[in-house]
Enzyme design. Sequence first.
Site, PDB file in Angstrom:
ATOM      1  N   GLY A  47       7.709  -1.027   5.557  1.00 33.29           N
ATOM      2  CA  GLY A  47       8.920  -2.255   4.946  1.00 33.29           C
ATOM      3  C   GLY A  47       9.437  -1.646   3.577  1.00 33.29           C
ATOM      4  O   GLY A  47       8.510  -0.745   2.899  1.00 33.29           O
ATOM      5  N   GLN A  52      13.620  -2.289  -4.064  1.00 32.20           N
ATOM      6  CA  GLN A  52      12.817  -1.233  -4.607  1.00 32.20           C
ATOM      7  C   GLN A  52      13.671  -0.109  -5.172  1.00 32.20           C
ATOM      8  O   GLN A  52      13.383   0.788  -5.313  1.00 32.20           O
ATOM      9  CB  GLN A  52      11.553  -0.848  -3.122  1.00 32.20           C
ATOM     10  CG  GLN A  52      10.868  -1.777  -3.155  1.00 32.20           C
ATOM     11  CD  GLN A  52       9.692  -1.802  -2.103  1.00 32.20           C
ATOM     12  OE1 GLN A  52      10.116  -1.946  -0.799  1.00 32.20           O
ATOM     13  NE2 GLN A  52       8.727  -1.035  -2.484  1.00 32.20           N
ATOM     14  N   CYS A  97       2.572  -0.114  -0.613  1.00 29.33           N
ATOM     15  CA  CYS A  97       3.733  -0.422  -1.349  1.00 29.33           C
ATOM     16  C   CYS A  97       4.304   1.128  -2.276  1.00 29.33           C
ATOM     17  O   CYS A  97       4.037   1.478  -2.515  1.00 29.33           O
ATOM     18  CB  CYS A  97       4.277  -1.152  -2.451  1.00 29.33           C
ATOM     19  SG  CYS A  97       5.224  -1.965  -2.846  1.00 29.33           S
ATOM     20  N   LEU A  98       5.812   1.424  -1.349  1.00 24.68           N
ATOM     21  CA  LEU A  98       6.355   2.320  -1.942  1.00 24.68           C
ATOM     22  C   LEU A  98       6.311   2.269  -3.434  1.00 24.68           C
ATOM     23  O   LEU A  98       6.768   3.617  -4.251  1.00 24.68           O
ATOM     24  CB  LEU A  98       7.679   2.881  -1.390  1.00 24.68           C
ATOM     25  CG  LEU A  98       8.308   2.606   0.158  1.00 24.68           C
ATOM     26  CD1 LEU A  98       9.076   2.759   0.639  1.00 24.68           C
ATOM     27  CD2 LEU A  98       7.556   4.830   0.108  1.00 24.68           C
ATOM     28  N   HIS A 139       4.768  -9.190   2.619  1.00 23.86           N
ATOM     29  CA  HIS A 139       4.938  -8.560   1.602  1.00 23.86           C
ATOM     30  C   HIS A 139       6.593  -8.309   0.833  1.00 23.86           C
ATOM     31  O   HIS A 139       6.572  -7.775  -0.152  1.00 23.86           O
ATOM     32  CB  HIS A 139       4.005  -6.713   1.854  1.00 23.86           C
ATOM     33  CG  HIS A 139       4.384  -5.798   0.841  1.00 23.86           C
ATOM     34  ND1 HIS A 139       3.018  -5.214   0.846  1.00 23.86           N
ATOM     35  CD2 HIS A 139       5.233  -5.440   0.466  1.00 23.86           C
ATOM     36  CE1 HIS A 139       3.311  -4.538  -0.773  1.00 23.86           C
ATOM     37  NE2 HIS A 139       4.204  -4.545  -0.570  1.00 23.86           N
ATOM     38  N   HIS A 143       9.052  -9.471  -2.909  1.00 23.73           N
ATOM     39  CA  HIS A 143       9.777  -8.108  -2.926  1.00 23.73           C
ATOM     40  C   HIS A 143      10.980  -9.588  -3.899  1.00 23.73           C
ATOM     41  O   HIS A 143      11.583  -8.683  -4.452  1.00 23.73           O
ATOM     42  CB  HIS A 143       9.893  -7.179  -2.148  1.00 23.73           C
ATOM     43  CG  HIS A 143       8.972  -5.854  -2.493  1.00 23.73           C
ATOM     44  ND1 HIS A 143       8.585  -5.309  -3.288  1.00 23.73           N
ATOM     45  CD2 HIS A 143       8.096  -4.974  -1.925  1.00 23.73           C
ATOM     46  CE1 HIS A 143       7.848  -4.495  -3.383  1.00 23.73           C
ATOM     47  NE2 HIS A 143       7.372  -4.151  -1.872  1.00 23.73           N
TER      48      HIS A 143
END
Length: 168
Positions: A47, A52, A97-98, A139, A143
């Site tokens: 995702g 982000q 998470c990225l 998740h 964000h």
Amino acid sequence: MAVLEIIHYPDDRLKQASDTVTLFDQSLKDFLVDLEETRLSGPGAVGIAAPQVGVAKRIAIVDLTELKKPVDNHGHLLMINPEITQWQGMEKGREGCLSVPDFTGNVIRAEKITIRFQNSEAQWAEFETRGYEARAIQHEIDHLDGMLFLDRLVSRRADLFQRKVYKK
Ligand code: CO
């Protein structure tokens, strides 16, 4: 098409709540293409959310269809203005998470949710989902509300783990 730069913790832009999307135009579609390309350019992320890449809009992508170990899922989800309308049960599970490339963590999430969101044509969809897909959606929506999985760890000492390699 373009791969966008991913913002990492502790950048303040990750703490900001995102705005509702009101304009469903070509630039939204172009952005979705870029966001997806950015997700795929990273190491196996299921995702990604617009904040982000520094875009404070309520847009997220979740796709569990390419996992090595298949899980129940609703396909490739491009979610605009997603909202969870029902939560059921609780389950602890590992997340990455990225934007937090060096760590994973154990987070408690609802086991089953009802989700509604718009597609790029502004049409609403709604369904129930559970397990890993429900976790990934929760998740990503976090964000959009300026939250990271780090904010939900019960204990940093017990529930945060250093990644050796961010594997595909
Ligand atoms: Co994330």
